[in-house]
Design a protein around this motif. Structure first.
Motif, PDB file in Angstrom:
ATOM      1  N   VAL A  94      -5.078   3.746  19.503  1.00 18.15           N
ATOM      2  CA  VAL A  94      -3.974   4.182  18.655  1.00 18.15           C
ATOM      3  C   VAL A  94      -3.471   3.016  17.818  1.00 18.15           C
ATOM      4  CG1 VAL A  94      -1.627   5.120  18.635  1.00 18.15           C
ATOM      5  CG2 VAL A  94      -3.327   6.042  20.221  1.00 18.15           C
ATOM      6  N   GLU A  95      -3.430   1.840  18.420  1.00 20.40           N
ATOM      7  CA  GLU A  95      -2.936   0.650  17.718  1.00 20.40           C
ATOM      8  C   GLU A  95      -3.867  -0.523  18.025  1.00 20.40           C
ATOM      9  OE1 GLU A  95       1.035   0.389  19.241  1.00 20.40           O
ATOM     10  OE2 GLU A  95       1.754   2.009  17.985  1.00 20.40           O
ATOM     11  N   ASP A  96      -3.336  -1.546  18.630  1.00 15.94           N
ATOM     12  CA  ASP A  96      -4.046  -2.775  18.970  1.00 15.94           C
ATOM     13  C   ASP A  96      -5.103  -2.506  20.049  1.00 15.94           C
ATOM     14  OD1 ASP A  96      -4.798  -5.304  19.932  1.00 15.94           O
ATOM     15  OD2 ASP A  96      -2.779  -6.120  19.734  1.00 15.94           O
TER      16      ASP A  96
END
Length: 183
Positions: A94-96
């Motif tokens: 989703v992100e990092d």
């Protein structure tokens, strides 16, 4: 008519966004290393939900996809028919990529949250929480996980808000028999 069409599209978009959120009290692990996570995991316990109901000897196998995502193969034996059931999905960060927060899909464009709430340092056991506390799994590399490690992961789930009696256990772990069984 155009307003209704856009309202429907907006609703679908909002549902998709809402399904990948992190539930309250869940903090996805940091320092996550996907290559160490890949491979086969055995389902120790899960919360009851229709898409895995009556399945035994459940495994989840993760491998890389050509598009950089993760291929997910969930497999189990139906306790009533004895037949193997399998579902293939895909997951993406989703992100990092160093945070254990992914979105997973088994049904076209619809994604759900896959939040790694607790992960053993040696990647031998994991607590995964879905988009809400209604979806949770404890997975282990071994089909005979250590009882003290199982206890640690059940306790972590309890701190998040998932009671010990809520689990359907698939692997014994040497714990008391007051857990639900899928059969």
């Amino acid at each position: 008519m155009r307003i209704i069409k856009w309202a429907g599209l907006f609703s679908v978009l909002m549902m998709q966004l809402g399904c990948t959120n992190v539930p309250d009290k869940v903090e996805p692990v940091s320092g996550f290393e996907l290559p160490r996570y890949l491979g086969q995991w055995h389902e120790v316990a899960r919360l009851d939900h229709s898409f895995e109901r009556n399945l035994l000897q459940v495994t989840a196998t993760y491998s890389m996809r050509e598009d950089g995502g993760v291929r997910v193969i969930n497999r189990g034996i139906d306790a009533q028919s004895g037949k193997v059931k399998q579902a293939e999905g895909k997951a993406y960060f989703v992100e990092d990529e160093t945070v254990g927060r992914l979105k997973v899909s088994f049904f076209g464009p619809f994604y759900g949250g896959y939040n790694i709430a607790k992960l053993a340092e040696d990647y031998s056991m994991v607590l995964v929480i879905g988009p809400s506390l209604d979806y949770a799994w404890i997975l282990a590399r071994s089909d005979q996980p250590d009882a003290s490690q199982c206890r640690e992961f059940y306790e972590a789930a309890e701190q998040i808000g998932i009671t010990e009696k809520s689990w359907i256990r698939l692997l014994d772990c040497g714990l008391p028999a007051n857990f639900k069984s899928p059969a």
